[in-house]
Each structure stands twice: as structure tokens, then as C-alpha cells.
Write an enzyme that holds these catalytic residues in place. Structure first.
Site, short mmCIF file in Angstrom:
data_model
loop_
_atom_site.label_atom_id
_atom_site.label_comp_id
_atom_site.label_asym_id
_atom_site.label_seq_id
_atom_site.Cartn_x
_atom_site.Cartn_y
_atom_site.Cartn_z
N GLY A 9 -103.26 39.84 -16.37
CA GLY A 9 -102.32 39.68 -15.24
C GLY A 9 -103.08 39.64 -13.92
CB ALA A 81 -95.41 43.24 -16.27
CB SER A 125 -93.05 50.87 -13.32
OG SER A 125 -92.00 50.78 -12.41
CD GLU A 127 -86.48 49.92 -11.98
OE1 GLU A 127 -86.81 50.04 -10.79
OE2 GLU A 127 -85.31 49.71 -12.34
CE1 TYR A 151 -91.26 45.48 -14.38
CE2 TYR A 151 -90.54 47.73 -13.95
CZ TYR A 151 -91.50 46.75 -13.88
OH TYR A 151 -92.73 47.04 -13.32
#
Ligand code: G4F
Length: 321
Positions: A9, A81, A125, A127, A151
């Protein structure tokens, strides 16, 4: 002898800043990029930097095995991601595969190398916490994870796989639980750069209004450059572990609008509208991270403030547009 890093990434915001950091430390840097039909978009953030890129995909295990064998890295950073939370509601299966099973593929490719000294960093993350907050209004490693998006669910899977491989196979695998981090290189469909680019366009007479979603959500925003320094520290700590990286300050989307438009001598209330299409089926309302552990044990601290970060992003768009 110089070390070799492989960044999965590499073409994203963090991949580009991490490449610069590792090159400045004398690393050989390799990166995996996905094929994109617009070839300019493939490597626009990393072109000319002096890194070696390879075509591959975290959902394509043969490509991983081939690249990992060829590069034989000392350090692997998985930043690959589907990184947009709102879009994860539209493409949940792809997101779960990429952000969850993709981590499994990376761990297996690392295991197949059979190098006991290989170090692996996983981009986990904030999140993952969803709407859980400790009594003191912070999230930390021990805060229960209750993700509010496909996610976030996939990131929890990746996080747990890293912990599992660390224990089961004694691998030096680490999670960085990074809170939101921004920069001029941030995609313009994330809220900070959307607001800042939109406000500069209004200032320059290129548009009249800016449509956003929920203005009442709070985020703990730092700068990507500071956060990639944390990634390198995390991977090179004595023992593999999981770490929270955050500023400890939380601001609403409305605050971000106010600060940005004020910097440009405007009142956001004259220009910002809301549109249901930017709302999420399930919102994460409040993020504020406790990063005291990485500050105390690894000596990390951010160099940017919220204001200096926004200022840099505003200047970037003022010059570019
Ligand atoms: O900028 P955002 O899209 O970032 P979000 O969803 O917090 O995710 C980012 O941070 C995570 C770490 O916590 C990363 F894991 C993830 O990969 C990504 O980097 O949205 C921030 C907030 C949300 O509450 C959203 O509802 O802004 C609100 N928002 C309001 N209007 C909007 C908009 N977000 C976007 N993208 N676009 C809007 O128009």
C-alpha cells in the site's frame, strides 16, 4: 548493511511519507502497488522518490509470495486497505476481504519466508473502537472494540490475526492503532481535505458552496508525517506489541470548518450545507486517543499541532489551485 523495507500500500498518503522517512534512514525501500487504469494515479505520491515498486495485491497470494521472496525484507509495513469508511458500506465484501483476509495473506507470506527476525507492522485503526469510550473520555488499547462499519469490523479481524500470529508462531508482528491522520496528500474524499480544498475553491471563486454529511462527529486528528515516525518506532521496539497513536485532542467536523474558513477570512455558515448522501448508516460519534504509552516508552510525540496541520493544508491548496 542497509535494511530493506517492503511497504504494502505504498502509493497512499502514509506509504509516501513512510517511504521518505525510511529512505532518509538509509533503507532500501520496496513497495507494492495495485494496477490502476489511470497509470498516473498509480504512483503519483511516490514518483521519483527512489523506491522500487512491484505490481501486486493483498488478495493475490501468488503475487505476495513472489514479491516477498524477491525482496526478502527485514521489515514489512502493511498499509494496504480499502481505507474509506463510508465507502465500506457500499462495498462491504471487498472491504472485509481486503482489510481482513488481506492481513492473513500478508502474515502467511511472511511466515513462508521463515525469517525469525522479520518484523511486521499492521495498520490498525481507531475505527475498531466504534462508539465505546472509557469513563475518562479516551480510547486506549484496553477499550472494548465495537466497530460501527464494515471497515471497522475488518480491521478488528486484521488486528486479532496479528496478535494471534505473534503468539502462535512467535512472530515479531505489531499493531499500530492509529487515530485519524491527515496531510496535503490525504485523499480529497476524506473530510479534512474535502473541507480545506472546498474552502480554498470558494475563496478563489471556483465554487459557491460545500456539501458535507454529519458535522457533529468528533475526531482526534494528527499529521501523517508524525504518525509514520510512530510506525517505525513501533516496529523497532524491543518486543512486539500493540500501540495507540493519537494527539489526545478531539474536535468536531464543525470545528474543522470554522478553523479552516476563518483562516481564509470567511464564515463557514455562509457556505457549508449538509447532504444526506454523505451520512453513514451507523456513525462513529467520538474519537480521542490516549497515546501515553508510546510517548513514555518509545519517546514519540507529534511535532504538528492541529493549527499547523490545517495551515499547511490550506497553503498547499492556495498554491496548487
Ligand atoms: O474523514 P473521514 O472520512 O474519516 P473516518 O471515517 O474517521 O476514517 C478515517 O480515519 C480512520 C481512523 O479512525 C481510518 F481508519 C480510516 O481509514 C480513515 O483514514 O470522516 C471523518 C468524519 C466522519 O464522522 C464522517 O461522518 O467526518 C464525517 N463527515 C462529515 N461530512 C464526512 C463528511 N466524511 C467524509 N468523508 N465526507 C463528508 O462529506
Amino acid at each position: 548493511m542497509s535494511k530493506t523495507a517492503l511497504i504494502v500500500g505504498v502509493a497512499g498518503q502514509d506509504g509516501s511519507y513512510l517511504s521518505e522517512l525510511l529512505l532518509s534512514k538509509g533503507y532500501n525501500v520496496h513497495g507494492i502497488v495495485r494496477r490502476n487504469s489511470v497509470s498516473e494515479n498509480q504512483d503519483s505520491r511516490i514518483r521519483g522518490m527512489g523506491i522500487t515498486t512491484h505490481y501486486g495485491d493483498i488478495l493475490d497470494t501468488p503475487s505476495l509470495i513472489r514479491i516477498f521472496r524477491e525482496v526478502n525484507p527485514d521489515e514489512v509495513y502493511n498499509l494496504g486497505a480499502q481505507s474509506h469508511v463510508r465507502i465500506s458500506f457500499d462495498i462491504p465484501e471487498f472491504t472485509i476481504k481486503t482489510n481482513g483476509l488481506g492481513v492473513l495473506n500478508i502474515l502467511e507470506a511472511c511466515r513462508a519466508l521463515g525469517n525469525p527476525n522479520l518484523k511486521i507492522y499492521q495498520a490498525s485503526s481507531s475505527e475498531m473502537f466504534g462508539n465505546t469510550v472509557d469513563d475518562d473520555n479516551y480510547q486506549r488499547k484496553s477499550t472494548p472494540m465495537n466497530p460501527t462499519s464494515p471497515y471497522g469490523c475488518a480491521k478488528v479481524l486484521g488486528y486479532n490475526l496479528v496478535r494471534h500470529y505473534r503468539t502462535a508462531y512467535n512472530m515479531h508482528a505489531c499493531n499500530g492503532i492509529l487515530f485519524n491522520h491527515e496531510s496535503p496528500r490525504r485523499g480529497t474524499n476524506f473530510v479534512t481535505n474535502k473541507i480545506i480544498k472546498g474552502a480554498v475553491e470558494i475563496k478563489k471563486g471556483l465554487r459557491n458552496e460545500l456539501a458535507l454529511g454529519n458535522l457533529e462527529a468528533y475526531r482526534d486528528w494528527g499529521h501523517s508525517k508524525d504518525y509514520v515516525r510512530a510506525m517505525h518506532l513501533i516496529l523497532n521496539a524491543e518486543k512486539p506489541d500493540d500501540w495507540v497513536v493519537a494527539t489526545g485532542q478531539s474536535r468536531s467536523i464543525r470545528d474543522m470548518c470554522e478553523v479552516t474558513f476563518n483562516l481564509l477570512g470567511m464564515d463557514y455558515k455562509d457556505y457549508v450545507t449538509t447532504d444526506a448522501k454523505y451520512m453513514r448508516p451507523h456513525e462513529l460519534n467520538y474519537l480521542r486517543g490516549d497515546s501515553s504509552e508510546i510517548r513514555e516508552k518509545l519517546g514519540w510525540k507529534p511535532e504538528y499541532t492541529f493549527e499547523s496541520m490545517v495551515g499547511e493544508m490550506v497553503n498547499h491548496w492556495m498554491e496548487k489551485l
